[in-house]
Design a protein around this motif. Sequence first.
Motif, PDB file in Angstrom:
ATOM      1  N   GLN A  32       0.829  -1.197   0.000  1.00  0.00           N
ATOM      2  CA  GLN A  32       0.000   0.000   0.000  1.00  0.00           C
ATOM      3  C   GLN A  32       0.865   1.249   0.000  1.00  0.00           C
ATOM      4  OE1 GLN A  32      -2.131  -0.626   3.579  1.00  0.00           O
ATOM      5  NE2 GLN A  32      -3.699  -1.911   2.631  1.00  0.00           N
ATOM      6  N   TRP A  33       1.933   1.216   0.783  1.00  0.00           N
ATOM      7  CA  TRP A  33       2.829   2.375   0.854  1.00  0.00           C
ATOM      8  C   TRP A  33       3.436   2.654  -0.515  1.00  0.00           C
ATOM      9  CZ3 TRP A  33       3.986   6.109   4.259  1.00  0.00           C
ATOM     10  CH2 TRP A  33       5.098   6.879   4.000  1.00  0.00           C
ATOM     11  N   HIS A  77       3.112   6.088  -2.550  1.00  0.00           N
ATOM     12  CA  HIS A  77       4.366   6.855  -2.635  1.00  0.00           C
ATOM     13  C   HIS A  77       5.335   6.198  -3.620  1.00  0.00           C
ATOM     14  CE1 HIS A  77       2.634   7.651   1.398  1.00  0.00           C
ATOM     15  NE2 HIS A  77       3.033   8.892   1.167  1.00  0.00           N
ATOM     16  N   GLU A 121       8.056   8.018   8.130  1.00  0.00           N
ATOM     17  CA  GLU A 121       6.711   7.487   7.889  1.00  0.00           C
ATOM     18  C   GLU A 121       6.783   6.069   7.321  1.00  0.00           C
ATOM     19  OE1 GLU A 121       7.704  10.507   6.623  1.00  0.00           O
ATOM     20  OE2 GLU A 121       6.689  11.754   8.097  1.00  0.00           O
ATOM     21  N   PHE A 122       7.721   5.846   6.403  1.00  0.00           N
ATOM     22  CA  PHE A 122       7.872   4.511   5.818  1.00  0.00           C
ATOM     23  C   PHE A 122       8.320   3.508   6.869  1.00  0.00           C
ATOM     24  CE2 PHE A 122      10.474   1.240   3.739  1.00  0.00           C
ATOM     25  CZ  PHE A 122       9.504   0.671   2.937  1.00  0.00           C
ATOM     26  N   LYS A 123       9.282   3.909   7.686  1.00  0.00           N
ATOM     27  CA  LYS A 123       9.763   3.014   8.738  1.00  0.00           C
ATOM     28  C   LYS A 123       8.646   2.676   9.726  1.00  0.00           C
ATOM     29  CE  LYS A 123      14.513   4.658   8.443  1.00  0.00           C
ATOM     30  NZ  LYS A 123      15.570   5.418   9.136  1.00  0.00           N
ATOM     31  N   ALA A 124       7.833   3.662  10.068  1.00  0.00           N
ATOM     32  CA  ALA A 124       6.711   3.424  10.972  1.00  0.00           C
ATOM     33  C   ALA A 124       5.710   2.456  10.343  1.00  0.00           C
ATOM     34  CB  ALA A 124       6.030   4.736  11.322  1.00  0.00           C
ATOM     35  N   HIS A 125       5.482   2.607   9.037  1.00  0.00           N
ATOM     36  CA  HIS A 125       4.561   1.710   8.324  1.00  0.00           C
ATOM     37  C   HIS A 125       5.089   0.274   8.344  1.00  0.00           C
ATOM     38  CE1 HIS A 125       1.562   0.535   5.367  1.00  0.00           C
ATOM     39  NE2 HIS A 125       2.527  -0.063   4.694  1.00  0.00           N
ATOM     40  N   ILE A 126       6.367   0.103   8.099  1.00  0.00           N
ATOM     41  CA  ILE A 126       6.983  -1.230   8.091  1.00  0.00           C
ATOM     42  C   ILE A 126       6.914  -1.866   9.485  1.00  0.00           C
ATOM     43  CG2 ILE A 126       9.187  -2.461   7.810  1.00  0.00           C
ATOM     44  CD1 ILE A 126       7.816  -1.718   5.193  1.00  0.00           C
ATOM     45  N   GLN A 130       4.698  -1.432  11.719  1.00  0.00           N
ATOM     46  CA  GLN A 130       3.321  -1.818  12.027  1.00  0.00           C
ATOM     47  C   GLN A 130       2.985  -3.201  11.473  1.00  0.00           C
ATOM     48  OE1 GLN A 130       0.805   1.260  10.562  1.00  0.00           O
ATOM     49  NE2 GLN A 130       1.330   2.690  12.195  1.00  0.00           N
ATOM     50  N   ILE A 131       3.673  -3.631  10.444  1.00  0.00           N
ATOM     51  CA  ILE A 131       3.408  -4.943   9.848  1.00  0.00           C
ATOM     52  C   ILE A 131       3.657  -6.058  10.864  1.00  0.00           C
ATOM     53  CG2 ILE A 131       4.183  -6.591   8.094  1.00  0.00           C
ATOM     54  CD1 ILE A 131       4.683  -4.150   6.273  1.00  0.00           C
ATOM     55  N   LYS A 154       0.612  -6.797  13.082  1.00  0.00           N
ATOM     56  CA  LYS A 154      -0.667  -7.196  12.487  1.00  0.00           C
ATOM     57  C   LYS A 154      -1.053  -8.580  13.000  1.00  0.00           C
ATOM     58  CE  LYS A 154      -1.169  -3.777   9.521  1.00  0.00           C
ATOM     59  NZ  LYS A 154      -2.172  -2.782   9.643  1.00  0.00           N
TER      60      LYS A 154
END
Length: 66
Positions: free
Chosen positions: A2-3, A7, A16-21, A23-24, A27
Amino acid sequence: MQWLEIHSDTEELSKEFKAHILQIATKDVRIDDKTRPVLVAVKTTASSLYKCYTGEKRLISYPQLL
């Protein structure tokens, strides 16, 4: 994925990307009829693979996405 779709032109690892990764890893997935975070499910899968090699178990436990 999705990221990357949002982007697609980004070439740097932003906060932001590191935070998104990160969060995986938290899950939820279902493994052995239990809901667990991905990191715990990876450990469970590795453990069941070991048990298959040693003959304690015949099937490898794989996580399912919720």
